[in-house]
Design a protein around this motif. Structure first.
Motif, short mmCIF file in Angstrom:
data_model
loop_
_atom_site.label_atom_id
_atom_site.label_comp_id
_atom_site.label_asym_id
_atom_site.label_seq_id
_atom_site.Cartn_x
_atom_site.Cartn_y
_atom_site.Cartn_z
N ASP A 203 0.82 -1.22 0.00
CA ASP A 203 0.00 0.00 0.00
C ASP A 203 0.84 1.27 0.00
O ASP A 203 0.43 2.29 -0.56
CB ASP A 203 -0.94 0.00 1.21
N ILE A 204 2.02 1.23 0.63
CA ILE A 204 2.86 2.44 0.66
C ILE A 204 3.74 2.55 -0.57
O ILE A 204 4.51 3.52 -0.69
CB ILE A 204 3.73 2.48 1.93
N GLY A 205 3.64 1.59 -1.49
CA GLY A 205 4.34 1.71 -2.76
C GLY A 205 5.53 0.81 -2.94
O GLY A 205 6.24 0.93 -3.96
N VAL A 206 5.80 -0.11 -2.03
CA VAL A 206 6.94 -1.01 -2.16
C VAL A 206 6.61 -2.08 -3.21
O VAL A 206 5.52 -2.65 -3.21
CB VAL A 206 7.27 -1.67 -0.81
N GLU A 207 7.55 -2.34 -4.11
CA GLU A 207 7.35 -3.33 -5.15
C GLU A 207 7.35 -4.75 -4.56
O GLU A 207 8.02 -5.02 -3.56
CB GLU A 207 8.45 -3.22 -6.21
N ASP A 208 6.58 -5.63 -5.20
CA ASP A 208 6.53 -7.02 -4.74
C ASP A 208 7.90 -7.68 -4.79
O ASP A 208 8.20 -8.55 -3.96
CB ASP A 208 5.54 -7.82 -5.60
N SER A 209 8.71 -7.30 -5.74
CA SER A 209 10.03 -7.92 -5.88
C SER A 209 10.97 -7.56 -4.73
O SER A 209 12.02 -8.20 -4.56
CB SER A 209 10.67 -7.49 -7.20
N CYS A 210 10.61 -6.56 -3.95
CA CYS A 210 11.46 -6.13 -2.82
C CYS A 210 11.10 -6.81 -1.52
O CYS A 210 11.82 -6.64 -0.52
CB CYS A 210 11.35 -4.61 -2.64
N PHE A 211 9.99 -7.56 -1.47
CA PHE A 211 9.57 -8.19 -0.22
C PHE A 211 10.63 -9.16 0.31
O PHE A 211 10.92 -9.19 1.51
CB PHE A 211 8.25 -8.92 -0.42
N SER A 248 10.92 4.02 -1.72
CA SER A 248 12.31 3.74 -2.08
C SER A 248 13.20 3.63 -0.85
O SER A 248 14.08 2.75 -0.78
CB SER A 248 12.83 4.84 -3.01
N MET A 249 12.98 4.49 0.14
CA MET A 249 13.78 4.43 1.37
C MET A 249 13.55 3.14 2.13
O MET A 249 14.49 2.52 2.63
CB MET A 249 13.44 5.65 2.24
N VAL A 250 12.29 2.71 2.21
CA VAL A 250 11.98 1.47 2.91
C VAL A 250 12.58 0.27 2.18
O VAL A 250 13.07 -0.68 2.81
CB VAL A 250 10.45 1.31 3.07
N SER A 251 12.57 0.29 0.85
CA SER A 251 13.11 -0.83 0.08
C SER A 251 14.62 -0.94 0.22
O SER A 251 15.17 -2.05 0.23
CB SER A 251 12.75 -0.65 -1.41
N ARG A 252 15.31 0.20 0.36
CA ARG A 252 16.78 0.17 0.46
C ARG A 252 17.28 0.14 1.88
O ARG A 252 18.44 -0.20 2.13
CB ARG A 252 17.35 1.39 -0.28
#
Length: 423
Positions: A203-211, A248-252
């Motif tokens: 919901d906050i925009g994180v891509e599925d590939s980053c899970f 982007s910050m959460v993914s990295r």
């Protein structure tokens, strides 16, 4: 009426038979015991010791002892039977009326075998009994998890949570090396614990590939309260971080949302005050290197002191370097000093040129050394912009080997490789 009487007679007969069989069994047991006692060697009970061996009782004495036991047990058995017959005859008329008025059910013939021990019923539950193939297939055996294991792969087939995490790309072999993480994952329920956190990230925009990357590096996000996670995202948005930037910050930086709003606010305030940055520049630095909000502040403080005291940069120069290359704040101190020493003392590059091309502080030391020595060997190591044949530090470290040789060194790639072998 006849059927009611029949049932009453059958009940009385069953009661009498069962008690008689039990009494007879007890009587025969006592009788056998008495016989065994009678044939034992005689013992003198009144003395302090028992005399055995050849001093046995005579046949007449044995017969008297047996007859004494028989008569005693027979008297007891007759008294018991008389008492039981009196109990049956004392059935009140009310009991008879109750039996007569009781509803007639499906009659089941009472056989003599039902009054004895039902050995067939006991044998029905024997573990050695053979069963058919159909019954064997119908038996469901629940799959049990191993009681203990050193690897999570032994639990993947039995745990829905682990199997779904593997499908998401989570590296279980990395998680099992961390203490208590494996047992924590086994206690989680995918539908109630994992799925809501994944939906929140989506919901906050994180891509599925980053899970997979996020959970591999921060499995504890699966135990965080959803309200706390939402509060931290709302705080970052209140500081004018866009939704795309937050995702982007959460993914990295997977640990970003594990820290409280107070800690995030303190970190942002530290960088803004320590570097004298504007709010916009602070957001820019943190967005490009979000782990600045997650890691320890001690390495950052130490690198700032190194840049100011050991490397000799001014406050505004440090500010410019950090805005251009935020990784300088978390770089290895020894590497940072080694690169600056080679640039400033060997290549004779002044501070203001290093500040102009701060990316050189984030490159590999061996790359700078090899290329500078090759240019120096060719007589083309000139880094002063006011002189001809100037070579900028940016191009020196950023160009690939082939382009570096053809455009800056004016040599072939084979020549550069042969020179590297001489170092």
């Amino acid at each position: 009426m006849a059927s009611s009487c029949t049932q009453l007679c059958l009940k009385c007969r069953g009661l009498l038979c069962s008690k008689t069989v039990a009494s007879a069994w007890s009587y025969s047991t006592q009788l056998r015991h008495c016989t065994k006692v009678a044939i034992l060697p005689a013992k003198i009970l009144n003395g302090s010791s028992a005399i055995e061996g050849n001093h046995t009782t005579t046949g007449r004495q044995q017969w008297k002892q047996q007859m004494f036991c028989y008569s005693d047990l027979t008297a007891k058995h007759l008294a018991t039977e008389a008492k039981e017959s009196n109990d049956i005859e004392d059935l009140s008329r009310a009991d008879v009326v109750a039996y007569k008025t009781a509803p007639i059910r499906d009659a089941v013939p009472v056989t003599e075998s039902q009054t004895s021990f039902d050995l067939d019923a006991a044998a029905e539950f024997s573990a050695l009994e053979e069963i058919s193939d159909e019954e064997a297939v119908s038996i469901s055996v629940p799959s049990a998890m191993p009681p203990a294991s050193i690897s999570l792969r032994d639990y993947v087939d039995q745990s829905e949570t682990l199997s779904k995490l593997v499908q998401l790309g989570v590296n279980l072999w990395k998680l099992e090396q961390r203490p208590n993480v494996g047992s924590m994952l086994l206690r989680l329920n995918f539908n109630t614990d994992v799925a809501p956190r994944l939906l929140f990230l989506k919901d906050i925009g994180v891509e599925d590939s980053c899970f997979g990357y996020i959970i591999t590096h921060n499995p504890f996000i699966l135990t965080e309260n959803l309200e706390n996670l939402q509060a931290r995202v709302n705080y970052l948005k209140s500081k004018k971080f866009s939704s795309e930037t937050v995702a982007s910050m959460v993914s990295r930086a997977p640990y970003l949302l594990n820290f409280s709003v107070k800690r995030l606010d303190n970190r942002l305030g530290f960088y803004q005050q320590q570097l004298s940055l504007s709010a916009s520049n602070t957001r820019n630095v943190v967005a490009r290197l979000p782990r600045l909000l997650c890691g320890s502040l001690e390495p950052v403080k130490e690198n700032l002191k190194v840049c100011e005291i050991e490397l000799g940069f001014k406050q505004n120069e440090i500010q410019h370097i950090v805005i251009a290359v935020p990784k300088v704040l978390t770089a290895n101190k020894r590497k940072l000093i080694q690169i600056f020493d080679f640039l400033h003392n060997i290549m004779k590059v002044p501070h203001h040129l290093i500040c102009k091309f701060p990316q050189v502080l984030n490159t590999k030391y061996l790359r700078i050394k090899e290329r500078h020595l090759f240019l120096e060997y060719l007589g083309k190591a000139q880094y002063d912009p006011s002189l001809p044949n100037y070579i900028s530090l940016d191009r020196l470290v950023s160009l690939p080997d082939e382009t570096f040789c053809t455009e800056l060194a004016l040599a072939t790639l084979e020549d550069f490789y042969l020179f590297q072998k001489t170092l």
